[in-house]
Write a protein that holds these residues in place. Structure first.
Motif, mmCIF file in Angstrom:
data_model
loop_
_atom_site.group_PDB
_atom_site.id
_atom_site.type_symbol
_atom_site.label_atom_id
_atom_site.label_comp_id
_atom_site.label_asym_id
_atom_site.label_seq_id
_atom_site.Cartn_x
_atom_site.Cartn_y
_atom_site.Cartn_z
ATOM 1 N N LEU A 220 0.832 -1.206 0.000
ATOM 2 C CA LEU A 220 0.000 0.000 0.000
ATOM 3 C C LEU A 220 0.865 1.253 0.000
ATOM 4 O O LEU A 220 0.606 2.213 -0.739
ATOM 5 C CB LEU A 220 -0.919 -0.023 1.219
ATOM 6 C CG LEU A 220 -1.717 1.250 1.517
ATOM 7 C CD1 LEU A 220 -2.697 1.518 0.378
ATOM 8 C CD2 LEU A 220 -2.469 1.097 2.836
ATOM 9 N N ALA A 221 1.915 1.261 0.836
ATOM 10 C CA ALA A 221 2.802 2.431 0.883
ATOM 11 C C ALA A 221 3.490 2.653 -0.455
ATOM 12 O O ALA A 221 3.624 3.805 -0.924
ATOM 13 C CB ALA A 221 3.838 2.234 1.988
ATOM 14 N N MET A 222 3.934 1.568 -1.082
ATOM 15 C CA MET A 222 4.566 1.707 -2.390
ATOM 16 C C MET A 222 3.572 2.225 -3.431
ATOM 17 O O MET A 222 3.897 3.084 -4.266
ATOM 18 C CB MET A 222 5.143 0.361 -2.833
ATOM 19 C CG MET A 222 6.282 -0.132 -1.951
ATOM 20 S SD MET A 222 6.857 -1.774 -2.449
ATOM 21 C CE MET A 222 7.429 -1.427 -4.107
ATOM 22 N N GLY A 223 2.330 1.691 -3.398
ATOM 23 C CA GLY A 223 1.319 2.158 -4.341
ATOM 24 C C GLY A 223 0.997 3.624 -4.159
ATOM 25 O O GLY A 223 0.845 4.380 -5.143
ATOM 26 N N LEU A 224 0.890 4.064 -2.939
ATOM 27 C CA LEU A 224 0.607 5.485 -2.689
ATOM 28 C C LEU A 224 1.780 6.359 -3.122
ATOM 29 O O LEU A 224 1.588 7.490 -3.591
ATOM 30 C CB LEU A 224 0.299 5.698 -1.200
ATOM 31 C CG LEU A 224 -1.044 5.149 -0.715
ATOM 32 C CD1 LEU A 224 -1.182 5.335 0.793
ATOM 33 C CD2 LEU A 224 -2.204 5.852 -1.438
ATOM 34 N N GLY A 225 2.995 5.850 -2.955
ATOM 35 C CA GLY A 225 4.163 6.614 -3.416
ATOM 36 C C GLY A 225 4.151 6.795 -4.917
ATOM 37 O O GLY A 225 4.443 7.900 -5.433
ATOM 38 N N LEU A 226 3.832 5.719 -5.646
ATOM 39 C CA LEU A 226 3.736 5.834 -7.107
ATOM 40 C C LEU A 226 2.595 6.763 -7.511
ATOM 41 O O LEU A 226 2.719 7.550 -8.482
ATOM 42 C CB LEU A 226 3.538 4.445 -7.722
ATOM 43 C CG LEU A 226 4.721 3.478 -7.606
ATOM 44 C CD1 LEU A 226 4.338 2.099 -8.132
ATOM 45 C CD2 LEU A 226 5.928 4.037 -8.375
ATOM 46 N N ALA A 227 1.465 6.672 -6.780
ATOM 47 C CA ALA A 227 0.340 7.561 -7.089
ATOM 48 C C ALA A 227 0.713 9.017 -6.867
ATOM 49 O O ALA A 227 0.301 9.909 -7.627
ATOM 50 C CB ALA A 227 -0.868 7.168 -6.240
ATOM 51 N N LYS A 228 1.498 9.305 -5.860
ATOM 52 C CA LYS A 228 1.931 10.679 -5.588
ATOM 53 C C LYS A 228 2.804 11.200 -6.720
ATOM 54 O O LYS A 228 2.706 12.378 -7.111
ATOM 55 C CB LYS A 228 2.678 10.704 -4.260
ATOM 56 C CG LYS A 228 3.170 12.091 -3.853
ATOM 57 C CD LYS A 228 3.902 12.027 -2.535
ATOM 58 C CE LYS A 228 4.427 13.407 -2.141
ATOM 59 N NZ LYS A 228 5.169 13.361 -0.851
ATOM 60 N N GLU A 229 3.676 10.328 -7.257
ATOM 61 C CA GLU A 229 4.546 10.760 -8.341
ATOM 62 C C GLU A 229 3.756 11.035 -9.615
ATOM 63 O O GLU A 229 4.095 11.921 -10.405
ATOM 64 C CB GLU A 229 5.609 9.697 -8.617
ATOM 65 C CG GLU A 229 6.598 9.527 -7.477
ATOM 66 C CD GLU A 229 7.599 8.413 -7.762
ATOM 67 O OE1 GLU A 229 7.470 7.771 -8.831
ATOM 68 O OE2 GLU A 229 8.504 8.198 -6.923
ATOM 69 N N LYS A 230 2.685 10.273 -9.849
ATOM 70 C CA LYS A 230 1.916 10.430 -11.081
ATOM 71 C C LYS A 230 0.745 11.404 -10.939
ATOM 72 O O LYS A 230 -0.052 11.569 -11.876
ATOM 73 C CB LYS A 230 1.371 9.065 -11.528
ATOM 74 C CG LYS A 230 2.431 8.120 -12.036
ATOM 75 C CD LYS A 230 1.817 6.833 -12.524
ATOM 76 C CE LYS A 230 2.874 5.930 -13.152
ATOM 77 N NZ LYS A 230 3.412 6.504 -14.403
ATOM 78 N N ALA A 237 -4.325 7.877 -13.936
ATOM 79 C CA ALA A 237 -3.570 6.722 -13.418
ATOM 80 C C ALA A 237 -3.388 6.829 -11.906
ATOM 81 O O ALA A 237 -3.472 5.827 -11.176
ATOM 82 C CB ALA A 237 -2.217 6.628 -14.120
ATOM 83 N N ALA A 238 -3.133 8.050 -11.422
ATOM 84 C CA ALA A 238 -2.982 8.244 -9.980
ATOM 85 C C ALA A 238 -4.279 7.916 -9.250
ATOM 86 O O ALA A 238 -4.271 7.305 -8.171
ATOM 87 C CB ALA A 238 -2.555 9.682 -9.692
ATOM 88 N N ALA A 239 -5.407 8.332 -9.815
ATOM 89 C CA ALA A 239 -6.698 8.031 -9.190
ATOM 90 C C ALA A 239 -6.933 6.526 -9.149
ATOM 91 O O ALA A 239 -7.452 5.992 -8.153
ATOM 92 C CB ALA A 239 -7.820 8.739 -9.949
ATOM 93 N N ALA A 240 -6.549 5.826 -10.228
ATOM 94 C CA ALA A 240 -6.698 4.361 -10.236
ATOM 95 C C ALA A 240 -5.827 3.715 -9.168
ATOM 96 O O ALA A 240 -6.245 2.764 -8.496
ATOM 97 C CB ALA A 240 -6.349 3.826 -11.629
ATOM 98 N N MET A 241 -4.619 4.243 -9.012
ATOM 99 C CA MET A 241 -3.729 3.699 -7.973
ATOM 100 C C MET A 241 -4.288 3.962 -6.577
ATOM 101 O O MET A 241 -4.207 3.108 -5.699
ATOM 102 C CB MET A 241 -2.341 4.336 -8.103
ATOM 103 C CG MET A 241 -1.562 3.879 -9.321
ATOM 104 S SD MET A 241 0.077 4.634 -9.398
ATOM 105 C CE MET A 241 0.717 3.897 -10.889
ATOM 106 N N VAL A 242 -4.842 5.163 -6.370
ATOM 107 C CA VAL A 242 -5.428 5.469 -5.061
ATOM 108 C C VAL A 242 -6.620 4.564 -4.788
ATOM 109 O O VAL A 242 -6.830 4.082 -3.662
ATOM 110 C CB VAL A 242 -5.829 6.957 -4.990
ATOM 111 C CG1 VAL A 242 -6.636 7.235 -3.717
ATOM 112 C CG2 VAL A 242 -4.602 7.843 -5.020
ATOM 113 N N ASP A 243 -7.421 4.319 -5.829
ATOM 114 C CA ASP A 243 -8.564 3.422 -5.661
ATOM 115 C C ASP A 243 -8.098 2.002 -5.313
ATOM 116 O O ASP A 243 -8.678 1.345 -4.447
ATOM 117 C CB ASP A 243 -9.379 3.410 -6.957
ATOM 118 C CG ASP A 243 -10.668 2.609 -6.793
ATOM 119 O OD1 ASP A 243 -11.509 2.989 -5.942
ATOM 120 O OD2 ASP A 243 -10.823 1.590 -7.490
#
Length: 395
Positions: A220-230, A237-243
């Protein structure tokens, strides 16, 4: 006239018993050695008891008196150990060694150890043994020593009688209490079972956290980090990652709830066994009827053991029994909490069948409980468990 003419006819001579043989064998000489050693051994024990124990008792009104008395009782234990060894070697008496005294460290532990030594029944029986042995040692030494020169034809019989009296004194005063020693051994064994069970539970919790919730939270932490970058480059794509991260959070929370329920369910604390067991029964693959007939709630520890016992038994029903229905009954009988789980499955369960029954039996034994299993092939399976009833502490 031949020799046969002068010899009397065997029919004319009355039957005579064979000549008596004195039993001067190895065991007799060991008994004689023990009786001769009684005088120096009893003299040393009497002097020790008189000087050290009585001096400590006399000084007990002062600060140094109790430690002196406790040290004297430890020395008395050593005397008893030597006397048991002498009796085993020379009299062939089977004498078990008593359990050692256990003490704790620290200031409180020092006082606890001192009190344990002062009330040690093994040491006090050795003190009594040493105190009454002096006149007996004088008597046995005198009789045996004189018998070696004057009464040697009957000395083996005298030595056997005196040695039997010695055996009786050793068994009566130097042997540990069978019931007490057995109880100590059971408690030590139960303590080991409790420690092993607690360690296994901690390893299970650690494994569940590491493999489940912890790994999911790392992802989850890694996914949120990638979402923050995008977030600025590709908002969709960031919204999909947050979801996706939101879904991971829900799964992690569910795993943590399941883990907490495995440690101690909140419904058990809040509503008691009836509601908690009903919740467990609802997750069983077979319909389960739960009947809890308790006017008051038992102590929290006993309640927790009862809950996990039923929970594991119902898990066995789901995994192995192939049952179409099951029942759970809980009631109180005098000072015992009774649990009975019955299912109509295929049966054949045993304490060594790998279904967790052996572990349940060990856990109940560790708290003075009982575990009875009746599971013929073809069913039904009936498991009866007993736990000691302890009243719940009022807050």
């Amino acid at each position: 006239m031949t020799a046969s003419d002068t010899a009397p006819d065997s029919h004319d001579v009355p039957d005579r018993p064979p000549p008596a043989r004195l039993a001067f064998d190895r065991s007799t000489w060991k008994e004689i050695a023990h009786l001769l050693a009684n005088l120096p051994a009893s003299l040393a024990g009497f002097v020790y008891v008189t000087v050290v124990i009585f001096a400590g008792a006399g000084l007990s009104v002062t600060v140094v008196g109790l430690p002196v008395l406790a040290g004297g009782l430890l020395g008395a234990r050593a005397i008893g150990r030597a006397e048991r060894a002498r009796a085993r070697a020379l009299l062939g008496v089977r004498v078990d060694e008593p359990s050692p005294l256990h003490g704790r460290g620290g200031a409180d532990g020092l006082l606890h150890r001192l009190w344990s030594q002062l009330k040690d029944p093994v040491a006090w029986r050795t003190v009594l043994y040493s105190f009454i042995r002096l006149p007996w040692g004088v008597l046995t030494f005198t009789v045996t020593f004189v018998g070696l020169f004057v009464l040697w034809p009957v000395l083996p019989f005298i030595a056997r009688g005196l040695a039997n009296a010695d055996r009786a004194m050793v068994r009566g005063l130097l042997c540990p209490s069978d019931d007490l020693e057995r109880r100590i051994a059971e408690l030590e064994s139960d303590r080991g079972v409790v420690v092993d069970t607690a360690a296994a539970d901690l390893r299970r919790i650690e494994r569940d956290l590491h493999d489940g919730a912890q790994a999911r939270l790392v992802a989850l932490a890694m996914g949120l980090g990638l979402a923050k970058e995008k977030l600025l480059e590709d908002p969709d794509a960031a919204a999909a990652m947050v979801d996706e991260a939101h879904g991971e959070v829900k799964l992690a929370l569910q795993e943590l709830r399941d883990l907490a329920r495995g440690i101690h369910p909140a419904v058990l604390t809040d509503r008691g066994l009836d509601a908690a067991l009903s919740a467990v029964a609802s997750r069983c693959t077979a319909p389960v009827t739960v009947t809890v007939d308790l006017r008051t709630r038992p102590a929290a520890a006993i309640e927790g053991i009862a809950y996990f016992t039923v929970s594991e038994l119902l898990q066995n029903v789901s995994k192995h029994a192939r049952a179409t229905r099951a029942s759970v009954d809980v009631w109180r009988s005098d000072d015992r909490l009774m649990i009975q789980v019955v299912d109509d499955g295929r049966g054949g369960a045993g304490l060594d069948g790998g279904t967790g029954m052996s572990g349940l039996s060990d856990r109940l034994d560790a708290v003075d409980g009982l575990f009875a299993l009746h599971s013929p092939v073809g069913g039904p399976t009936t498991v009866t468990a007993e736990l000691p009833w302890r009243e719940r502490a009022t807050s």
